[in-house]
Design an enzyme around this catalytic site. Structure first.
Site, PDB file in Angstrom:
ATOM      1  N   ASP A  88       0.848  -1.188   0.000  1.00 17.91           N
ATOM      2  CA  ASP A  88       0.000   0.000   0.000  1.00 17.91           C
ATOM      3  C   ASP A  88       0.883   1.238   0.000  1.00 17.91           C
ATOM      4  O   ASP A  88       1.793   1.360   0.814  1.00 17.91           O
ATOM      5  CB  ASP A  88      -0.905   0.022   1.233  1.00 17.91           C
ATOM      6  CG  ASP A  88      -1.932   1.125   1.116  1.00 17.91           C
ATOM      7  OD1 ASP A  88      -2.728   1.077   0.161  1.00 17.91           O
ATOM      8  OD2 ASP A  88      -1.927   2.052   1.944  1.00 17.91           O
ATOM      9  N   ASP A 468      48.029  -6.534  27.734  1.00 16.88           N
ATOM     10  CA  ASP A 468      48.347  -7.156  26.437  1.00 16.88           C
ATOM     11  C   ASP A 468      49.843  -7.008  26.159  1.00 16.88           C
ATOM     12  O   ASP A 468      50.556  -6.293  26.881  1.00 16.88           O
ATOM     13  CB  ASP A 468      47.511  -6.518  25.305  1.00 16.88           C
ATOM     14  CG  ASP A 468      47.162  -7.555  24.233  1.00 16.88           C
ATOM     15  OD1 ASP A 468      48.030  -8.387  23.903  1.00 16.88           O
ATOM     16  OD2 ASP A 468      46.024  -7.522  23.727  1.00 16.88           O
ATOM     17  N   GLY A 494      52.290  -6.839  29.098  1.00 13.50           N
ATOM     18  CA  GLY A 494      52.704  -8.097  29.715  1.00 13.50           C
ATOM     19  C   GLY A 494      52.191  -9.291  28.942  1.00 13.50           C
ATOM     20  O   GLY A 494      51.363  -9.156  28.037  1.00 13.50           O
ATOM     21  N   ASP A 495      52.731 -10.454  29.329  1.00 16.66           N
ATOM     22  CA  ASP A 495      52.349 -11.709  28.691  1.00 16.66           C
ATOM     23  C   ASP A 495      51.556 -12.514  29.710  1.00 16.66           C
ATOM     24  O   ASP A 495      52.071 -12.823  30.789  1.00 16.66           O
ATOM     25  CB  ASP A 495      53.659 -12.432  28.295  1.00 16.66           C
ATOM     26  CG  ASP A 495      53.401 -13.774  27.641  1.00 16.66           C
ATOM     27  OD1 ASP A 495      52.308 -14.353  27.885  1.00 16.66           O
ATOM     28  OD2 ASP A 495      54.279 -14.252  26.902  1.00 16.66           O
ATOM     29  N   PHE A 496      50.312 -12.826  29.401  1.00 14.32           N
ATOM     30  CA  PHE A 496      49.496 -13.462  30.443  1.00 14.32           C
ATOM     31  C   PHE A 496      49.943 -14.874  30.813  1.00 14.32           C
ATOM     32  O   PHE A 496      49.478 -15.439  31.778  1.00 14.32           O
ATOM     33  CB  PHE A 496      47.993 -13.361  30.170  1.00 14.32           C
ATOM     34  CG  PHE A 496      47.509 -13.751  28.789  1.00 14.32           C
ATOM     35  CD1 PHE A 496      47.817 -14.968  28.221  1.00 14.32           C
ATOM     36  CD2 PHE A 496      46.675 -12.879  28.087  1.00 14.32           C
ATOM     37  CE1 PHE A 496      47.339 -15.321  26.968  1.00 14.32           C
ATOM     38  CE2 PHE A 496      46.175 -13.227  26.821  1.00 14.32           C
ATOM     39  CZ  PHE A 496      46.524 -14.449  26.264  1.00 14.32           C
ATOM     40  N   ARG A 511      37.442 -13.635  23.359  1.00 13.91           N
ATOM     41  CA  ARG A 511      38.030 -14.213  22.138  1.00 13.91           C
ATOM     42  C   ARG A 511      39.513 -14.549  22.334  1.00 13.91           C
ATOM     43  O   ARG A 511      40.346 -14.276  21.473  1.00 13.91           O
ATOM     44  CB  ARG A 511      37.895 -13.248  20.964  1.00 13.91           C
ATOM     45  CG  ARG A 511      36.468 -13.012  20.515  1.00 13.91           C
ATOM     46  CD  ARG A 511      36.481 -12.230  19.217  1.00 13.91           C
ATOM     47  NE  ARG A 511      35.180 -12.131  18.621  1.00 13.91           N
ATOM     48  CZ  ARG A 511      34.364 -11.088  18.775  1.00 13.91           C
ATOM     49  NH1 ARG A 511      34.714 -10.080  19.546  1.00 13.91           N
ATOM     50  NH2 ARG A 511      33.209 -11.075  18.173  1.00 13.91           N
TER      51      ARG A 511
HETATM   52  C1  LIG Z   1       2.994   8.591  -5.704  1.00 12.71           C
HETATM   53  C2  LIG Z   1       2.765   7.569  -6.766  1.00 12.71           C
HETATM   54  C3  LIG Z   1       1.881   6.532  -6.595  1.00 12.71           C
HETATM   55  N1  LIG Z   1       1.664   5.619  -7.573  1.00 12.71           N
HETATM   56  C4  LIG Z   1       0.713   4.508  -7.408  1.00 12.71           C
HETATM   57  C5  LIG Z   1       1.272   3.263  -6.740  1.00 12.71           C
HETATM   58  C6  LIG Z   1       0.024   2.544  -6.324  1.00 12.71           C
HETATM   59  O1  LIG Z   1      -0.402   1.713  -7.400  1.00 12.71           O
HETATM   60  C7  LIG Z   1      -0.992   3.661  -6.117  1.00 12.71           C
HETATM   61  C8  LIG Z   1      -1.381   3.807  -4.679  1.00 12.71           C
HETATM   62  O2  LIG Z   1      -2.485   3.010  -4.423  1.00 12.71           O
HETATM   63  P1  LIG Z   1      -2.485   1.671  -3.601  1.00 12.71           P
HETATM   64  O3  LIG Z   1      -3.740   1.616  -2.817  1.00 12.71           O
HETATM   65  O4  LIG Z   1      -1.207   1.517  -2.851  1.00 12.71           O
HETATM   66  O5  LIG Z   1      -2.468   0.553  -4.728  1.00 12.71           O
HETATM   67  P2  LIG Z   1      -3.482   0.277  -5.899  1.00 12.71           P
HETATM   68  O6  LIG Z   1      -4.855   0.719  -5.531  1.00 12.71           O
HETATM   69  O7  LIG Z   1      -2.895   0.809  -7.170  1.00 12.71           O
HETATM   70  O8  LIG Z   1      -3.425  -1.307  -5.972  1.00 12.71           O
HETATM   71  P3  LIG Z   1      -3.843  -2.373  -4.834  1.00 12.71           P
HETATM   72  O9  LIG Z   1      -4.557  -1.660  -3.727  1.00 12.71           O
HETATM   73  O10 LIG Z   1      -4.707  -3.350  -5.539  1.00 12.71           O
HETATM   74  O11 LIG Z   1      -2.552  -2.959  -4.389  1.00 12.71           O
HETATM   75  O12 LIG Z   1      -0.348   4.861  -6.540  1.00 12.71           O
HETATM   76  C9  LIG Z   1       2.342   5.700  -8.784  1.00 12.71           C
HETATM   77  O13 LIG Z   1       2.150   4.865  -9.676  1.00 12.71           O
HETATM   78  N2  LIG Z   1       3.252   6.703  -8.967  1.00 12.71           N
HETATM   79  C10 LIG Z   1       3.488   7.647  -8.019  1.00 12.71           C
HETATM   80  O14 LIG Z   1       4.330   8.552  -8.242  1.00 12.71           O
END
Ligand SMILES: Cc1cn([C@H]2C[C@H](O)[C@@H](COP(=O)(O)OP(=O)(O)OP(=O)(O)O)O2)c(=O)[nH]c1=O
Length: 609
Positions: A88, A468, A494-496, A511
């Site tokens: 995400d 040492d 020294g030498d132990f 070690r």
């Molecule tokens: C900031 C930025 C984001 N993004 C994209 C990446 C992610 O695909 C999207 C963020 O949304 P996400 O919710 O992370 O992903 P998604 O909805 O595309 O896919 P899914 O939830 O099924 O995994 O934004 C770019 O492609 N380029 C960019 O510069």
């Protein structure tokens, strides 16, 4: 880290990308991963305010996306894939989390917030290993996040609307796509570019290394699968509710999709046997010496020092700084990139964090000395391993006769190596037990005083003597923080084995014992025990050679080193305990330090009977 072998770890697993993002699919396919795509149906509606930080929100959403797909696939036919990957991506600015805009006005609101400012892009990733346990889906979740900083130029209203009208912002977090038209808005990027695009590939590969090459445990997670099932097994899992009419539409195969379908066809005909699992580990092992040598060479040529001072630099610029050929330097730099020691950008090469911290020759935690010592000394010794194995350890005893003119250099090199290693583990050794009851300690063979400094730092009442050989102590000044030792630390030559041991309540042997045969270990412990007053202590820190097969890999280097450097002897933790007890130390307590690499024992001198 060699990237393709790490990706290779997933080649014989059934991997699913729980994402509809075409960018994630592309990044992972281009990295050579074979996978199926099953977009998640998880609604991104978690309460953002309930998370301590934006990245925690992104990681949890990534996890929920992946878990939803794993559960759905498992429910469908009681078989989940081996691995599900969820991700995400969010944009944060001024404490606000921006996801995908809902309409053009929302895109305008987001882009206006980013206009002329720096913001962060976080991608949370979840790697979920699945299996069936007692008829239930069992999951093992590994999560991480990556942050990249992006700055937008100051943009006119007109340009913003023109961009919005292009339609590009709508499916992207923060309302822009850095990889396409949105790239024009961006003044600079700090961090992983692919992280902004939706998937931090580099961090992902490092996580795979952690998962599949855990220190000391080799590949315990391996799940055997001979082939990847046909992609249409899960056709009903398409994002189209009710299964959809196009069997291929729901699950968009990555490169693996086609390969898997091919395998299935062949098996159905009974004509072709599936090939054995790809021996990625073995191939990596076979090439392991090349990786070490590339690292040694880059260290020796001070590549990491050059790039610590100045980066990014092109291959020709690095070649100029290290006085080497451009072609050779380019190859070496690329090898270092493949090993995860350098990063390559359009501007040139730069150190990774690990390289700057550990491979440049300066810096508190530099291992440059250790690497140089391995290159100059251990490498050569190990070329005689076969002789040592055939004829026994004494066959290679002694090795080169050292040139006295060089021996000062050799001592210094040895000290640098030991210093780097001690700095890494000293804090852990000093704090594994509560040593506050001791007001004085003597570190026998304490070399540069790295452990002595930690002891003095940790226990404000403690005075520490480093004992040492005179040749060693001659050079200690250059290893002291600020050029001089702390007031509570003294160095006694020294030498132990021969000289009178300084008086102390606690004796430390870090070690040391592995380097000596039994008779000399007894002699040393006998002297130490005679000097130690009842109630006093001995602290031993050693790498051990344990019988436990699970520890075999971490023991390997130590065991083989002792074969080519046969003066000492590898011992198990139990043997060290016995030795201490034989010499009048009781209540021996045991701890592990530095990820289990060091075995620590603290014994108390009993009153003589
Ligand atoms: C900031 C930025 C984001 N993004 C994209 C990446 C992610 O695909 C999207 C963020 O949304 P996400 O919710 O992370 O992903 P998604 O909805 O595309 O896919 P899914 O939830 O099924 O995994 O934004 C770019 O492609 N380029 C960019 O510069």
């Amino acid at each position: 880290m060699a990237l393709s072998p790490v990706i290779g770890k997933l080649l014989h697993k059934r991997v699913v990308l729980a994402s509809a993002s075409p960018r994630r699919r592309e990044i992972l396919s281009q990295a050579g991963l074979r996978f199926e795509v099953v977009p998640s149906r998880f609604k991104e509606t978690l309460d953002k305010a309930s998370f301590p930080a934006p990245y925690a929100y992104a990681m949890e959403t990534a996890k929920q996306k992946a878990l939803e797909v794993a559960a759905r696939m498992y429910q469908k036919d009681l078989r989940a894939p081996d691995v599900v990957i969820g991700a995400d991506t969010i944009v944060t600015v001024g404490g606000l989390i921006l996801e995908k805009p809902v309409d053009k006005q929302d895109a305008y609101r987001m882009l206006s917030m980013l206009n002329g400012k720096e913001h962060s892009v976080f991608t949370g990733v979840a790697i979920i290993h699945c299996c069936s346990k007692g008829g239930q889906l069992d999951t093992d979740v590994c999560q991480f996040h990556e942050e990249t900083t992006v700055r937008f130029s100051r943009l006119s209203e007109e340009l913003l609307w023109e961009y919005i009208d292009s339609g590009e912002p709508m499916d992207k977090a923060g309302g822009y796509g850095i990889q396409a038209l949105g790239g024009m808005l961006v003044e600079y990027v700090r961090g992983d570019f692919l992280n902004v695009v939706g998937f931090p590939l580099n961090h992902f590969c490092k996580k795979l290394v952690e998962l599949y090459y855990p220190p000391g445990r080799h590949d315990v997670r391996r799940v055997k699968h001979d082939s990847i099932p046909a992609v249409d097994t899960f056709e009903d899992l398409s994002d189209v509710e009710g299964g959809g009419s196009d069997p291929a539409g729901g699950i968009e195969g990555g490169p693996g999709g086609q390969a898997a379908a091919g395998t299935r066809g062949a098996e159905a005909n009974g004509a072709v046997e599936s090939p054995p699992p790809f021996p990625a580990d073995l191939l990596e092992l076979i090439d392991g010496f090349k990786a070490s040598k590339a690292l040694f060479t880059a260290c020796k040529l001070k590549v990491f020092d050059v790039l610590k001072d100045e980066a990014p630099l092109k291959a020709a610029e690095v070649a100029g700084r290290i006085d080497a050929s451009v072609c050779g330097t380019g190859r070496l730099l690329d090898a270092c990139v493949a090993l995860g020691l350098l990063e390559k950008t359009d501007g040139g090469y730069r150190n990774t964090e690990v390289a700057s911290r550990h491979l440049a020759s300066d810096g508190e935690y530099s291992l440059h000395g250790l690497v140089t010592r391995h290159d100059d000394h251990a490498w050569e010794l190990f070329t005689r391993l076969e002789v040592a194995v055939r004829q026994g350890p004494n066959a290679v005893a002694g090795g080169k006769v050292e040139d006295p003119a060089q021996s000062q250099q050799t001592t210094l090199q040895f000290m640098r190596a030991m210093h780097g290693l001690s700095k890494l583990t000293a804090r852990r050794v000093a704090t594994a037990f509560d040593l506050s009851r001791f007001t004085s300690a003597c570190d026998l063979g304490g070399c540069t005083g790295a452990l002595a400094h930690e002891l003095a730092h940790e226990y404000p009442r403690m005075r520490v003597t480093v004992f040492d050989l005179p040749d060693v102590l001659e050079h200690v000044a250059c290893f002291q923080p600020g050029g001089r030792p702390s007031e509570r630390i003294s160095f006694v030559p020294g030498d132990f084995f021969k000289d009178s041991l300084p008086e102390a309540e606690l004796y430390v042997l870090s070690r040391i014992l592995h380097d000596w045969p039994d008779d000399q270990v007894h002699a040393l412990l006998g002297r130490l025990s005679g000097r130690c007053k009842p109630g006093g202590g001995v602290l031993v820190a050693e790498e051990t050679v344990d019988e436990d097969p699970a520890a075999a890999r971490s023991n390997l280097a130590a065991a083989l080193s002792l074969l080519v450097r046969p003066r000492g002897r590898g011992r198990s933790g139990a043997e060290y305990r016995d030795l201490l007890e034989q010499h009048g130390f009781r209540d021996v307590r045991v701890a592990a330090a530095a990820g289990g690499a060091l075995h620590l024992l603290l014994g108390t001198r009993a009153s003589p009977p």
